[in-house]
Design a protein around this motif. Structure first.
Motif, PDB file in Angstrom:
ATOM      1  N   LYS A 126       0.843  -1.208   0.000  1.00  0.00           N
ATOM      2  CA  LYS A 126       0.000   0.000   0.000  1.00  0.00           C
ATOM      3  C   LYS A 126       0.875   1.253   0.000  1.00  0.00           C
ATOM      4  CE  LYS A 126      -0.278  -0.241   5.024  1.00  0.00           C
ATOM      5  NZ  LYS A 126      -1.006  -0.885   6.134  1.00  0.00           N
ATOM      6  N   ARG A 146       0.343 -10.682   7.097  1.00  0.00           N
ATOM      7  CA  ARG A 146       0.293  -9.433   6.317  1.00  0.00           C
ATOM      8  C   ARG A 146       1.540  -8.634   6.671  1.00  0.00           C
ATOM      9  NH1 ARG A 146      -4.773  -9.254   9.357  1.00  0.00           N
ATOM     10  NH2 ARG A 146      -3.741  -7.609  10.548  1.00  0.00           N
ATOM     11  N   TYR A 181       7.752   4.280   9.202  1.00  0.00           N
ATOM     12  CA  TYR A 181       6.734   4.178   8.148  1.00  0.00           C
ATOM     13  C   TYR A 181       6.499   5.551   7.494  1.00  0.00           C
ATOM     14  CZ  TYR A 181       4.883  -0.014  10.712  1.00  0.00           C
ATOM     15  OH  TYR A 181       4.707  -1.214  11.348  1.00  0.00           O
ATOM     16  N   SER A 205       4.199  -7.267  10.584  1.00  0.00           N
ATOM     17  CA  SER A 205       5.628  -7.606  10.755  1.00  0.00           C
ATOM     18  C   SER A 205       5.971  -7.849  12.225  1.00  0.00           C
ATOM     19  CB  SER A 205       6.517  -6.475  10.224  1.00  0.00           C
ATOM     20  OG  SER A 205       6.306  -6.279   8.853  1.00  0.00           O
ATOM     21  N   TYR A 260       5.045   1.626   0.453  1.00  0.00           N
ATOM     22  CA  TYR A 260       5.681   2.398   1.535  1.00  0.00           C
ATOM     23  C   TYR A 260       6.686   3.401   0.944  1.00  0.00           C
ATOM     24  CZ  TYR A 260       3.819  -1.029   4.959  1.00  0.00           C
ATOM     25  OH  TYR A 260       3.012  -1.836   5.730  1.00  0.00           O
ATOM     26  N   LEU A 283       6.378  -3.606   6.644  1.00  0.00           N
ATOM     27  CA  LEU A 283       7.595  -2.957   7.149  1.00  0.00           C
ATOM     28  C   LEU A 283       8.872  -3.783   7.004  1.00  0.00           C
ATOM     29  CD1 LEU A 283       8.048  -0.176   8.511  1.00  0.00           C
ATOM     30  CD2 LEU A 283       8.241  -1.417  10.670  1.00  0.00           C
TER      31      LEU A 283
END
Ligand SMILES: *Cc1c(COP(=O)(O)O)cnc(C)c1O
Length: 409
Positions: A39, A217, A351, A202, A43, A220
């Motif tokens: 997404k 899922r 992030y 993560s 990142y 990171l």
């Protein structure tokens, strides 16, 4: 003709990406499927090239936020990989989600009913994942309500609930709270014991392998950004962010630097002006505090970061010249600047540092098996994207295959 040098760019390292994917894989049980989360332009690393590399490397599913990102992947020729939409869809987006064969994440019977209606109208069936809230408080209903609505949704003829999922609020910082959320999920698990399940991001994956369930899922860690500090030695940062010196000057004591005159020279310094600013995503909160790498020396920012330019003290970096490469994020010689270092200074998380790297900053892909060497892409907005229905099959030109050269080459 010599190619124009890049002023400010991000290098995306395919071998680091593959390394991190292998590290994640080694942590995930054999039977668990890997949802690679790409997404927000992967990142900030570049949606399509990163997604292609991850699928080539064995990612089973791609996780994106919304239908626009899913459509971009489909238009780039990724026609077979399943795509999970992690954010809630707007009612008007269900049709495109179905056309893109993406799996919406739904939380309520109301969403299920609408999605089912759109699928029936299109003469097809649709898969979705059903979210339960166990403490994140963003998507999903709580416990008994969620189960009740899930049971009703399961009876809809054109809808297939492919999995049930929840999301941890504090996997990176609070193992006890994470365990409480897990226990809350297990309490309701008998009501959907036959369903696939996913819960782990993560950080959770490295808390307990039992959280891996049917899918993980992971975002990171794939980008080499450690969710917990001890993971730093296992992962390799994928993004390096660079700029160049555009001007060098000696300034005497008593002068001030940049807007607001917040920096006063106490003694003479050699100052370099850099081609980066908050317009490129280099946070203004880094003013007077962050460091950059020049000739493998740590050099401090002087004065405020402006929209397009930033000034650093290169007094200790003897011999630097106009046009020299400067590292904002990544390594040079024996020095390295991690996203966590900038995040701490700017009062945010890694992030946000990488996803903030702006559209003005071209991404240069190095050592990608899915691309020719040195391909550059700019983040482009899809033109005419409001003709949403056709966009799943529309080609989006994203790459120009000019190679990167230094201005001294
Ligand atoms: C972004 C996201 C992830 C990925 O989290 P990382 O911490 O980057 O691994 C997982 N699940 C959901 C629901 C997300 O939105």
């Amino acid at each position: 003709m010599k190619e124009r040098p890049l002023r400010c760019w991000a290098e995306i390292d395919g071998s680091a990406l593959r390394h991190n994917l292998a590290v994640v894989r080694s942590r995930v049980p054999q039977e668990t499927k890997l949802i690679a989360v790409v997404k927000a332009n992967a990142y900030g690393h570049g949606l399509v090239p990163v997604a292609k590399e991850l699928v080539l490397g064995g990612a089973d599913v791609l996780g994106v936020s919304n239908v626009e990102e899913a459509a971009e992947l489909r238009a780039a020729g990724m026609t077979t990989t399943p795509i999970l939409l992690l954010s809630a869809c707007l009612p008007g987006e269900f049709r495109q989600a179905i056309e893109c064969r993406a799996w919406p994440t739904i939380s309520t019977y109301e969403e299920a009913r609408r999605l089912n209606g759109v699928a029936e109208k299109a003469g097809t069936r649709v898969s979705a994942h059903f979210k339960i809230d166990t403490g994140m408080g963003r998507l999903g209903l709580w416990g008994a309500d969620a189960v009740k609505e899930l049971k009703r949704a399961e009876r809809l003829p054109a809808l297939n609930i492919g999995a049930v999922c929840t999301h941890f609020s504090s996997a990176d910082e609070d193992p006890e709270r994470t365990e409480e959320q897990w226990a809350e999920l297990l309490r309701w698990r008998p009501h959907f014991a036959d369903k696939a399940l996913h819960v782990a991001n993560s950080a959770a994956l490295w808390r307990r392998t039992i959280y891996a369930c049917s899918y993980v899922r992971v975002g990171l860690a794939l980008y080499g950004l450690p969710p917990m500090p001890f993971l730093r030695r296992l992962l390799r940062p994928v993004m390096s962010w660079k700029t160049r010196i555009t001007l060098l000057r000696h300034l005497p004591a008593g002068r001030t630097v940049s807007y607001g005159a917040t920096y006063l020279l106490r003694k003479a310094q050699r100052l370099a002006t850099l081609a980066v600013g908050y317009g490129d995503g280099y946070a203004r909160a880094l003013s007077n505090r962050a460091q950059v790498l020049v000739r493998s020396n740590r050099c401090r920012i002087r004065g405020r970061v402006t929209m397009d330019q930033t000034v650093v003290d290169v007094t200790s970096a003897g011999g630097c010249k106009v046009g020299d490469e400067v590292v904002l994020l990544g390594s040079q010689g024996d020095q390295i600047i991690h996203a966590d270092e900038l995040a701490k200074i700017a009062g945010t998380i890694s992030y946000e540092i990488v996803t903030s790297v702006g559209v003005r900053v071209p991404r240069v892909y190095r050592d990608f098996h899915s691309l020719p060497e040195g391909v550059r892409t700019r983040t482009t907005r899809r033109r005419g994207s409001r003709q949403a229905d056709a966009s799943c099959s529309k080609e989006i030109p994203i790459a120009t295959s000019r190679t990167l050269r230094s201005p001294h080459a």
